[in-house]
Scaffold this active site. Structure first.
Site, mmCIF file in Angstrom:
data_model
loop_
_atom_site.group_PDB
_atom_site.id
_atom_site.type_symbol
_atom_site.label_atom_id
_atom_site.label_comp_id
_atom_site.label_asym_id
_atom_site.label_seq_id
_atom_site.Cartn_x
_atom_site.Cartn_y
_atom_site.Cartn_z
ATOM 1 N N SER A 13 8.177 -8.579 8.824
ATOM 2 C CA SER A 13 9.247 -8.479 9.839
ATOM 3 C C SER A 13 10.550 -7.979 9.221
ATOM 4 O O SER A 13 11.631 -8.379 9.649
ATOM 5 C CB SER A 13 9.478 -9.855 10.458
ATOM 6 O OG SER A 13 9.786 -10.765 9.399
ATOM 7 N N GLY A 14 10.424 -7.105 8.206
ATOM 8 C CA GLY A 14 11.640 -6.506 7.639
ATOM 9 C C GLY A 14 12.096 -5.352 8.505
ATOM 10 O O GLY A 14 11.817 -5.304 9.710
ATOM 11 N N ASN A 15 12.776 -4.395 7.885
ATOM 12 C CA ASN A 15 13.321 -3.249 8.596
ATOM 13 C C ASN A 15 12.202 -2.423 9.262
ATOM 14 O O ASN A 15 12.242 -2.145 10.472
ATOM 15 C CB ASN A 15 14.067 -2.422 7.527
ATOM 16 C CG ASN A 15 14.972 -1.368 8.090
ATOM 17 O OD1 ASN A 15 14.971 -0.229 7.621
ATOM 18 N ND2 ASN A 15 15.761 -1.695 9.085
ATOM 19 N N TRP A 16 11.180 -2.067 8.499
ATOM 20 C CA TRP A 16 10.079 -1.262 9.029
ATOM 21 C C TRP A 16 9.157 -2.123 9.883
ATOM 22 O O TRP A 16 8.685 -1.694 10.935
ATOM 23 C CB TRP A 16 9.330 -0.609 7.868
ATOM 24 C CG TRP A 16 8.247 0.384 8.178
ATOM 25 C CD1 TRP A 16 7.105 0.547 7.470
ATOM 26 C CD2 TRP A 16 8.203 1.361 9.231
ATOM 27 N NE1 TRP A 16 6.353 1.573 8.016
ATOM 28 C CE2 TRP A 16 6.996 2.083 9.105
ATOM 29 C CE3 TRP A 16 9.055 1.693 10.295
ATOM 30 C CZ2 TRP A 16 6.626 3.112 9.972
ATOM 31 C CZ3 TRP A 16 8.676 2.715 11.167
ATOM 32 C CH2 TRP A 16 7.490 3.406 10.995
ATOM 33 N N PHE A 99 4.527 -9.084 -2.247
ATOM 34 C CA PHE A 99 4.095 -10.318 -1.572
ATOM 35 C C PHE A 99 2.650 -10.259 -1.052
ATOM 36 O O PHE A 99 2.141 -11.236 -0.502
ATOM 37 C CB PHE A 99 5.036 -10.633 -0.395
ATOM 38 C CG PHE A 99 6.485 -10.689 -0.793
ATOM 39 C CD1 PHE A 99 6.909 -11.496 -1.834
ATOM 40 C CD2 PHE A 99 7.434 -9.909 -0.143
ATOM 41 C CE1 PHE A 99 8.236 -11.541 -2.225
ATOM 42 C CE2 PHE A 99 8.774 -9.946 -0.521
ATOM 43 C CZ PHE A 99 9.175 -10.761 -1.569
ATOM 44 N N ALA A 156 13.041 3.640 9.074
ATOM 45 C CA ALA A 156 12.866 2.648 10.144
ATOM 46 C C ALA A 156 13.961 2.727 11.216
ATOM 47 O O ALA A 156 13.662 2.648 12.414
ATOM 48 C CB ALA A 156 12.833 1.247 9.528
ATOM 49 N N LYS A 207 6.458 9.008 -3.646
ATOM 50 C CA LYS A 207 7.691 9.682 -3.187
ATOM 51 C C LYS A 207 8.923 8.798 -3.451
ATOM 52 O O LYS A 207 10.033 9.312 -3.605
ATOM 53 C CB LYS A 207 7.580 10.106 -1.724
ATOM 54 C CG LYS A 207 7.267 8.982 -0.752
ATOM 55 C CD LYS A 207 8.488 8.442 -0.079
ATOM 56 C CE LYS A 207 8.240 7.095 0.531
ATOM 57 N NZ LYS A 207 9.330 6.583 1.342
ATOM 58 N N ARG A 271 16.708 4.228 0.999
ATOM 59 C CA ARG A 271 17.441 3.232 0.202
ATOM 60 C C ARG A 271 17.262 3.456 -1.303
ATOM 61 O O ARG A 271 18.152 3.143 -2.084
ATOM 62 C CB ARG A 271 17.015 1.815 0.609
ATOM 63 C CG ARG A 271 15.566 1.509 0.379
ATOM 64 C CD ARG A 271 15.183 0.090 0.811
ATOM 65 N NE ARG A 271 14.740 0.020 2.184
ATOM 66 C CZ ARG A 271 13.869 -0.888 2.659
ATOM 67 N NH1 ARG A 271 13.387 -1.820 1.883
ATOM 68 N NH2 ARG A 271 13.516 -0.909 3.906
ATOM 69 N N ASN A 272 16.100 4.002 -1.723
ATOM 70 C CA ASN A 272 15.890 4.249 -3.152
ATOM 71 C C ASN A 272 16.878 5.292 -3.665
ATOM 72 O O ASN A 272 17.459 5.148 -4.734
ATOM 73 C CB ASN A 272 14.451 4.724 -3.397
ATOM 74 C CG ASN A 272 13.450 3.625 -3.128
ATOM 75 O OD1 ASN A 272 13.308 2.695 -3.918
ATOM 76 N ND2 ASN A 272 12.786 3.691 -1.979
HETATM 77 N N1 LIG Z 1 12.269 0.562 5.904
HETATM 78 C C1 LIG Z 1 11.713 1.737 6.027
HETATM 79 O O1 LIG Z 1 12.339 2.684 6.480
HETATM 80 C C2 LIG Z 1 10.266 1.893 5.641
HETATM 81 C C3 LIG Z 1 9.593 2.981 6.147
HETATM 82 C C4 LIG Z 1 8.256 3.144 5.826
HETATM 83 C C5 LIG Z 1 7.628 2.199 5.000
HETATM 84 N N2 LIG Z 1 8.320 1.134 4.512
HETATM 85 C C6 LIG Z 1 7.579 0.168 3.680
HETATM 86 O O2 LIG Z 1 7.282 -0.981 4.464
HETATM 87 C C7 LIG Z 1 7.165 -2.129 3.628
HETATM 88 C C8 LIG Z 1 8.002 -3.255 4.194
HETATM 89 O O3 LIG Z 1 9.346 -2.859 4.184
HETATM 90 P P1 LIG Z 1 10.423 -3.360 5.241
HETATM 91 O O4 LIG Z 1 11.449 -2.277 5.311
HETATM 92 O O5 LIG Z 1 9.778 -3.783 6.525
HETATM 93 O O6 LIG Z 1 10.979 -4.698 4.547
HETATM 94 P P2 LIG Z 1 12.492 -4.999 4.035
HETATM 95 O O7 LIG Z 1 12.644 -4.540 2.642
HETATM 96 O O8 LIG Z 1 13.460 -4.505 5.076
HETATM 97 O O9 LIG Z 1 12.586 -6.589 4.113
HETATM 98 C C9 LIG Z 1 12.038 -7.473 3.185
HETATM 99 C C10 LIG Z 1 11.079 -8.382 3.936
HETATM 100 O O10 LIG Z 1 10.401 -9.212 3.000
HETATM 101 C C11 LIG Z 1 10.378 -10.540 3.525
HETATM 102 N N3 LIG Z 1 10.194 -11.480 2.430
HETATM 103 C C12 LIG Z 1 11.112 -11.899 1.503
HETATM 104 N N4 LIG Z 1 10.537 -12.804 0.671
HETATM 105 C C13 LIG Z 1 9.234 -12.921 1.071
HETATM 106 C C14 LIG Z 1 8.132 -13.689 0.598
HETATM 107 N N5 LIG Z 1 8.233 -14.488 -0.450
HETATM 108 N N6 LIG Z 1 6.939 -13.542 1.245
HETATM 109 C C15 LIG Z 1 6.803 -12.717 2.292
HETATM 110 N N7 LIG Z 1 7.818 -11.971 2.792
HETATM 111 C C16 LIG Z 1 9.016 -12.086 2.178
HETATM 112 C C17 LIG Z 1 11.706 -10.650 4.226
HETATM 113 O O11 LIG Z 1 11.688 -11.699 5.136
HETATM 114 C C18 LIG Z 1 11.773 -9.310 4.920
HETATM 115 O O12 LIG Z 1 11.040 -9.328 6.137
HETATM 116 C C19 LIG Z 1 7.582 -1.663 2.217
HETATM 117 O O13 LIG Z 1 6.419 -1.382 1.478
HETATM 118 C C20 LIG Z 1 8.330 -0.368 2.487
HETATM 119 O O14 LIG Z 1 8.265 0.522 1.390
HETATM 120 C C21 LIG Z 1 9.611 0.964 4.849
#
Ligand SMILES: NC(=O)c1ccc[n+]([C@@H]2O[C@H](COP(=O)([O-])OP(=O)(O)OC[C@H]3O[C@@H](n4cnc5c(N)ncnc54)[C@H](O)[C@@H]3O)[C@@H](O)[C@H]2O)c1
Length: 364
Positions: A13-16, A99, A156, A207, A271-272
């Site tokens: 439930s993060g950004n993506w 995780f 996202a 990437k 973000r990277n």
């Molecule tokens: N954000 C983007 O634009 C984007 C786009 C495509 C793919 N992704 C990929 O999606 C994946 C998830 O990224 P995101 O952007 O949803 O996350 P994020 O980086 O925005 O957020 C981190 C998440 O990790 C959770 N978290 C923290 N500690 C934890 C624990 N101990 N156990 C389980 N969860 C925990 C947090 O609650 C939060 O939901 C990553 O692999 C990322 O590379 C992201």
């Protein structure tokens, strides 16, 4: 006869994770082949003394990771991963890759044996005994389920804004393909399904390393031509990496959204890139900048660079991937940022001349 509607669960439930929940919730509510209710596993945290799960269930907004966007009301958040996933037919994995192993061991034996997975996770993990392991392979192995992948030029925030983009699903299983496409595709989020599962996933991880290089270029004010060179050399190293370690993949996969398009968007918007630009400009460590600037979001590029370097080093192949190697060494403090260009100006890509030889040329 149509089967029972399939239930989806979003693991993350993060950004993506929140942006994809908006899409999956929308499709689950309107398409008869899916159960209306979508469960979303939320890693519980307190926001101003209140549980994040309660805030999302009451306001339908993930105020921490995707503020300003409403999730459909049929998306229900659950802080217990087993409870969230137990009835699901489709498990969408979208947590930072560090995780995954723990979540999978918690889920082992607690999910439907017929469930299928879709991994949106970008990154690798270190394999036991050396090398790297793809995240979808960890999911398949630990949970004994089939697992496809989804990668693409999908920042996202822009997806949540419903701005048009494309994505790639890598899926070998012909029965899974239409289910996953229907669950994910919308008018503004267009899906192409290809067979090349491993290459799609590897592109999504690599990437982020190149994006760090793009961030260094921005931090050093080297300009757009240099950044384009880093992006091109990065693409060539991505293709070579897949060729060496995942042979049999198709070159055409690199021209899908998961390849060149994701590489470009990440090198301009992600973000990277942002953290690596700040790394050069401020001199602070990557970890410190991640904590200061990302509000709980996780960085992938520097960690992926380390995992890839571990693999290249053990196979004595660092010199065949000078860009990946330089980025790892800069992130880990073994090189200064301004040494990046020295490391790539004699790149193997520059050594294989495609022109006639000098003697032939001088006669023209
Ligand atoms: N954000 C983007 O634009 C984007 C786009 C495509 C793919 N992704 C990929 O999606 C994946 C998830 O990224 P995101 O952007 O949803 O996350 P994020 O980086 O925005 O957020 C981190 C998440 O990790 C959770 N978290 C923290 N500690 C934890 C624990 N101990 N156990 C389980 N969860 C925990 C947090 O609650 C939060 O939901 C990553 O692999 C990322 O590379 C992201």
């Amino acid at each position: 006869m149509p089967g029972k509607p399939k239930k989806a669960c979003i693991v993350g439930s993060g950004n993506w994770g929140s942006a994809i929940a908006k899409i999956v919730g929308y499709n689950a509510a309107r398409l008869p082949q899916f159960d209306d209710r979508v469960s979303m596993y939320v890693y519980e945290e307190l926001i101003n003394g209140k549980k994040l799960t309660d805030i999302i269930n009451e306001t339908h907004e993930n105020v921490k990771y995707l503020p300003g966007h409403k999730l459909p009301s049929n998306v229900v958040t659950i802080p217990d991963i087993v409870e969230a996933a137990k009835d699901a037919d489709i498990l969408i994995f979208v947590v930072p890759h560090q995780f995954v192993r723990t979540l999978c061991s918690t889920l082992l034996g607690k999910i439907k044996p017929t469930a299928i997975g879709l991994s949106l996770i970008k990154g690798f993990d270190q394999a036991e005994g050396g090398g790297i392991e793809l995240i979808s392979h960890i999911i398949k192995r630990q949970l004994q389920i089939r697992c496809a992948v989804l990668m693409g030029a999908n920042l996202a925030g822009e997806v949540a804004d419903e701005k048009f983009c494309e994505t790639t699903i890598g899926c070998k299983d012909s029965r899974m393909k239409p289910i996953l496409r229907d669950l994910i595709q919308t008018e503004y989020f267009r899906v192409v399904v290809v067979d090349d599962e491993d290459a799609v996933e590897v592109c999504g991880a690599l990437k982020n390393i190149v994006a760090c290089g793009a961030g260094f270029v921005d931090g050093l004010n080297l300009g757009d031509n240099t950044k384009a060179a880093v992006i091109r050399l990065g693409l060539m190293e991505m293709i070579k990496f897949v060729d060496v370690f995942y042979p049999g993949s198709k070159l055409s996969t690199f021209f899908e959204s998961c390849g060149v398009a994701d590489l470009i968007t990440t090198c301009y918007g992600g973000r990277n890139r942002r953290i690596c630009e700040a790394f050069i400009k401020t001199g602070k460590s990557i970890k410190q900048l991640e904590d200061e600037l990302l509000n709980g979001q996780k960085l992938q590029g520097p960690y992926t660079a380390e995992e890839v370097n571990f693999m290249l080093k053990t196979r004595d192949m660092e010199n065949k991937f000078p860009l990946f190697t330089a980025i790892f060494r800069i992130c880990s403090g073994q090189l200064q940022g301004n040494e990046l260009i020295d490391c790539i100006k004699n790149h193997p890509e520059h050594m294989k001349s495609k022109l006639p030889s000098r003697t032939v040329y001088s006669k023209l």
